[in-house]
Scaffold this motif. Structure first.
Motif, PDB file in Angstrom:
ATOM      1  N   TYR A  41      -3.929  -8.501   1.230  1.00  0.00           N
ATOM      2  CA  TYR A  41      -4.213  -7.177   1.105  1.00  0.00           C
ATOM      3  C   TYR A  41      -3.100  -6.384   0.387  1.00  0.00           C
ATOM      4  O   TYR A  41      -2.059  -5.843   1.404  1.00  0.00           O
ATOM      5  CB  TYR A  41      -5.040  -6.615   2.114  1.00  0.00           C
ATOM      6  CG  TYR A  41      -5.210  -4.866   2.272  1.00  0.00           C
ATOM      7  CD1 TYR A  41      -5.497  -4.288   1.008  1.00  0.00           C
ATOM      8  CD2 TYR A  41      -5.225  -4.313   3.427  1.00  0.00           C
ATOM      9  CE1 TYR A  41      -5.864  -2.973   1.177  1.00  0.00           C
ATOM     10  CE2 TYR A  41      -5.309  -2.958   3.373  1.00  0.00           C
ATOM     11  CZ  TYR A  41      -5.743  -2.167   2.078  1.00  0.00           C
ATOM     12  OH  TYR A  41      -5.980  -0.950   2.375  1.00  0.00           O
ATOM     13  N   ASP A  47       5.246   1.904  -7.465  1.00  0.00           N
ATOM     14  CA  ASP A  47       4.950   3.608  -8.137  1.00  0.00           C
ATOM     15  C   ASP A  47       6.355   4.225  -7.818  1.00  0.00           C
ATOM     16  O   ASP A  47       6.448   5.096  -8.879  1.00  0.00           O
ATOM     17  CB  ASP A  47       3.885   4.043  -7.146  1.00  0.00           C
ATOM     18  CG  ASP A  47       2.416   3.492  -7.333  1.00  0.00           C
ATOM     19  OD1 ASP A  47       2.284   2.587  -8.281  1.00  0.00           O
ATOM     20  OD2 ASP A  47       1.494   3.799  -6.412  1.00  0.00           O
ATOM     21  N   SER A  70      -1.754  -2.943  -1.605  1.00  0.00           N
ATOM     22  CA  SER A  70      -1.991  -1.504  -2.329  1.00  0.00           C
ATOM     23  C   SER A  70      -0.934  -0.606  -2.071  1.00  0.00           C
ATOM     24  O   SER A  70      -0.009  -0.916  -2.078  1.00  0.00           O
ATOM     25  CB  SER A  70      -3.458  -1.128  -1.680  1.00  0.00           C
ATOM     26  OG  SER A  70      -3.153  -0.823  -0.401  1.00  0.00           O
TER      27      SER A  70
HETATM   28  P1  ATP Z   1      -4.825   1.818   0.367  1.00  0.00           P
HETATM   29  O1  ATP Z   1      -5.503   2.933   0.807  1.00  0.00           O
HETATM   30  O2  ATP Z   1      -5.834   0.660   0.273  1.00  0.00           O
HETATM   31  O3  ATP Z   1      -3.575   1.688   0.358  1.00  0.00           O
HETATM   32  P2  ATP Z   1      -4.443   3.022  -2.478  1.00  0.00           P
HETATM   33  O4  ATP Z   1      -4.858   4.389  -2.364  1.00  0.00           O
HETATM   34  O5  ATP Z   1      -3.086   2.479  -2.738  1.00  0.00           O
HETATM   35  O6  ATP Z   1      -5.295   2.024  -1.417  1.00  0.00           O
HETATM   36  P3  ATP Z   1      -5.605   1.218  -4.475  1.00  0.00           P
HETATM   37  O7  ATP Z   1      -6.351   1.541  -5.614  1.00  0.00           O
HETATM   38  O8  ATP Z   1      -6.013   0.014  -3.554  1.00  0.00           O
HETATM   39  O9  ATP Z   1      -5.408   2.300  -3.868  1.00  0.00           O
HETATM   40  O10 ATP Z   1      -4.190   0.674  -5.012  1.00  0.00           O
HETATM   41  C1  ATP Z   1      -3.388   1.395  -5.855  1.00  0.00           C
HETATM   42  C2  ATP Z   1      -2.044   0.860  -6.132  1.00  0.00           C
HETATM   43  O11 ATP Z   1      -2.268  -0.486  -6.890  1.00  0.00           O
HETATM   44  C3  ATP Z   1      -0.963   1.387  -6.813  1.00  0.00           C
HETATM   45  O12 ATP Z   1       0.103   1.300  -5.917  1.00  0.00           O
HETATM   46  C4  ATP Z   1      -0.852   0.858  -8.295  1.00  0.00           C
HETATM   47  O13 ATP Z   1       0.440   0.962  -8.482  1.00  0.00           O
HETATM   48  C5  ATP Z   1      -1.263  -0.623  -7.828  1.00  0.00           C
HETATM   49  N1  ATP Z   1      -1.565  -1.281  -9.087  1.00  0.00           N
HETATM   50  C6  ATP Z   1      -2.907  -1.149  -9.768  1.00  0.00           C
HETATM   51  N2  ATP Z   1      -2.889  -2.034 -11.028  1.00  0.00           N
HETATM   52  C7  ATP Z   1      -1.744  -2.618 -10.933  1.00  0.00           C
HETATM   53  C8  ATP Z   1      -1.145  -3.850 -11.488  1.00  0.00           C
HETATM   54  N3  ATP Z   1      -1.666  -4.038 -12.697  1.00  0.00           N
HETATM   55  N4  ATP Z   1       0.132  -4.468 -11.241  1.00  0.00           N
HETATM   56  C9  ATP Z   1       0.745  -4.025  -9.984  1.00  0.00           C
HETATM   57  N5  ATP Z   1       0.013  -2.873  -9.183  1.00  0.00           N
HETATM   58  C10 ATP Z   1      -0.987  -2.221  -9.541  1.00  0.00           C
END
Ligand code: ATP
Ligand code: FE2
Length: 329
Positions: A127, A159, A129
């Motif tokens: 997982y 990010d 994110s």
């Molecule tokens: P959580 O609350 O589960 O930690 P979140 O708020 O981070 O979730 P998500 O939509 O699960 O939200 O994930 C967002 C993350 O995914 C961001 O850090 C974004 O940069 C990353 N992300 C989105 N697309 C890509 C990609 N193609 N390659 C790498 N990272 C990505």
């Protein structure tokens, strides 16, 4: 039975409708675009307050409110102000519609919607994110954490790097695009500590490399190769410890094709199945909250309004799993 799920742990507002057969009837997410300096928790909460009514109205157009049997919401982990707005919206709906309410763990929501939409039965889940990096597997009544980041999440690392190089949000998307044109592998800290990983040294080093004049494409390529190898390594080791028959990749970073490719190769070598949900179910969404709420409710979980306070540090292994019955201890 139909459940309305509210997702609002960080900067995305999500509303989903799912029925007890696992059909997703509605699923929409609106993202708040943070300013250059990153997410402002207060503004993210204001974004939820503005967008929940709009999405809930849209959901009621799909399924009349009289037909909704249960309200679920993401109780944690997440940012305090965002969680408070989400819990308040869920309580207001539950009280006005006179329907039961269930608060659910966001991380387990990612796992369960992944299983529902891919058909995975008993996966070891990676997982990844913006806020989390964990390897989860079910054993004896709980999802256990077999490995995790000891500092920042992998998505947060991508990010923050992107922000430092003036790339737009969400940075992971732009790092992936630029990495395709990278050729030179720059040596960056590869930090695996047993079953865990750290990313802050990698982040600092990558920013320094860019500032010293390395090509942005090469730095993006090198961050991806290093960070993804680290998490593929610990996933492979967790597989050896758990003997799970499947690996599933979830969370926003699961959208990344290079990460998918690396895990796919590892799974082939280990002779296990590899699953990734379609993109709308990889990142944060309301359907995952609705589906987990249904699983818990149908299997006997009940919650009073007093128990619906946000839990900002709600760990995945705190959840008592009452819905998995066919995996022996
Ligand atoms: P959580 O609350 O589960 O930690 P979140 O708020 O981070 O979730 P998500 O939509 O699960 O939200 O994930 C967002 C993350 O995914 C961001 O850090 C974004 O940069 C990353 N992300 C989105 N697309 C890509 C990609 N193609 N390659 C790498 N990272 C990505
Ligand atoms: Fe998430």
């Amino acid at each position: 039975m139909i459940c309305l799920g509210l997702e609002g742990t960080a900067e995305k507002t999500g509303v989903g409708l799912v029925d007890s057969d696992g059909n997703v009837l509605y699923n929409k997410t609106i993202i708040y675009k943070p300013p250059v300096q990153g997410i402002n928790p207060r503004e993210a909460a204001d974004h939820h307050a503005e967008t929940f009514p709009k999405l809930i109205k849209e959901a009621f157009n799909k399924v009349p409110k009289e037909k909704i049997d249960l309200i679920s919401f993401s109780q944690g982990p997440g940012l305090g102000p965002s969680l408070r707005v989400t819990a308040t919206a869920a309580r207001a709906l539950s009280l006005s519609l006179k329907k039961p309410i269930i608060g659910v763990n966001h991380c387990i929501g990612h796992v369960e919607i992944g299983k529902l939409t891919t058909g995975a039965k008993d996966p070891l889940t990676l997982y990844v994110s913006g806020g989390n990096t964990q390897i989860l597997g079910y054993t004896c009544g709980r999802y256990r954490v077999f490995g995790e980041t000891l500092d920042i999440a992998i998505g947060n690392c991508l990010d923050q790097f992107a922000r430092n190089c003036a790339l737009p949000h969400p940075g992971g998307v732009y790092v992936e695009k630029l990495a395709k044109d990278g050729k030179k592998l720059i040596k960056l800290p590869y930090s695996v500590k047993g079953m865990d990983v750290t990313f802050s040294g990698l982040l600092t080093s990558a920013i320094k490399s860019y500032e010293k004049g390395e090509k942005l494409e090469d730095v993006c390529y090198s961050i991806q190769e290093t960070a993804f190898s680290m998490i593929t390594e610990i996933t492979e080791r967790a597989l050896a410890h758990t003997n799970k028959p499947e690996v599933m990749l979830v969370g926003g970073v699961a959208a990344n094709n290079r990460l998918r490719e690396m895990l796919n190769i590892m799974c082939k070598e280990q002779n296990v199945k590899f699953y990734v949900p379609e993109k709308q179910f990889c990142g944060d969404n309301g359907a995952m909250i609705a589906w987990l709420g249904l699983l818990m409710y149908i299997n006997g979980k009940r919650m009073s309004i007093d128990e619906t306070k946000p839990i900002p540090n709600y760990r995945s292994d705190m959840v008592e799993v009452n819905w998995i019955k066919n995996i022996p201890c």
